[in-house]
Scaffold this motif. Sequence first.
Motif, PDB file in Angstrom:
ATOM      1  N   ARG A  15      -6.512  -0.234   4.019  1.00  0.00           N
ATOM      2  CA  ARG A  15      -5.420  -1.157   3.719  1.00  0.00           C
ATOM      3  C   ARG A  15      -5.639  -1.842   2.377  1.00  0.00           C
ATOM      4  O   ARG A  15      -4.722  -2.006   1.585  1.00  0.00           O
ATOM      5  N   ALA A  16      -6.872  -2.228   2.081  1.00  0.00           N
ATOM      6  CA  ALA A  16      -7.172  -2.873   0.802  1.00  0.00           C
ATOM      7  C   ALA A  16      -6.974  -1.895  -0.359  1.00  0.00           C
ATOM      8  O   ALA A  16      -6.463  -2.267  -1.411  1.00  0.00           O
ATOM      9  N   GLY A  17      -7.359  -0.643  -0.150  1.00  0.00           N
ATOM     10  CA  GLY A  17      -7.170   0.365  -1.191  1.00  0.00           C
ATOM     11  C   GLY A  17      -5.706   0.617  -1.488  1.00  0.00           C
ATOM     12  O   GLY A  17      -5.297   0.753  -2.640  1.00  0.00           O
ATOM     13  N   GLU A  18      -4.881   0.687  -0.448  1.00  0.00           N
ATOM     14  CA  GLU A  18      -3.455   0.887  -0.642  1.00  0.00           C
ATOM     15  C   GLU A  18      -2.833  -0.312  -1.353  1.00  0.00           C
ATOM     16  O   GLU A  18      -1.973  -0.161  -2.221  1.00  0.00           O
ATOM     17  N   SER A  19      -3.261  -1.496  -1.009  1.00  0.00           N
ATOM     18  CA  SER A  19      -2.747  -2.700  -1.666  1.00  0.00           C
ATOM     19  C   SER A  19      -3.172  -2.729  -3.133  1.00  0.00           C
ATOM     20  O   SER A  19      -2.381  -3.078  -4.012  1.00  0.00           O
ATOM     21  N   ALA A  20      -4.417  -2.361  -3.409  1.00  0.00           N
ATOM     22  CA  ALA A  20      -4.909  -2.355  -4.781  1.00  0.00           C
ATOM     23  C   ALA A  20      -4.152  -1.330  -5.610  1.00  0.00           C
ATOM     24  O   ALA A  20      -3.822  -1.580  -6.772  1.00  0.00           O
TER      25      ALA A  20
END
Length: 166
Positions: A15-20
């Motif tokens: 989820r953090a990677g997609e947001s980044a």
Amino acid sequence: MSATTRTVRRSFARRAGESAFGVLLLVRYLLLGLLTLLIVVGGFLGSWDTARDAMSPGDLPQGRLTLAACSDDACTGVFEPSGATVALVQPIAREPGETLDVAVYEDTGEAIRTGLPGVLYSWLPLMGALLLASVVIAGGLRMYRVAAATGATALAALGLTFALWI
């Protein structure tokens, strides 16, 4: 038998990677949009001083310039109605004896063309900036139709400028 749906929760890292990635895309669009705006504003500011006087000479003396001598980068001649000798800076050599509509800067003795050819010629830096901006719009922002319209407009204006200037 009933089908049960099972919700699989994505990991925090995913989820953090997609947001980044979304933030990076947004930053890319913002930076390229600012670059495009900077290019166009630079072209506008580079054109404005001359274009303002070519479009609306205001207090500048206006008249006709009869060319007497021309080199590759400038022509000199007699400005009517005052009879003063002035210079018309231009990259296109002209023939002595031609008469052109001009406005004259009295402090420098330099003339600028007025009328449609002079106005279009004074906006050349903006047209070049629009051509460069169309490359950034197409390559960086992936807005192909906007880039094609921007580039086509700039090319048409450039073509018209040189058709009327000569």
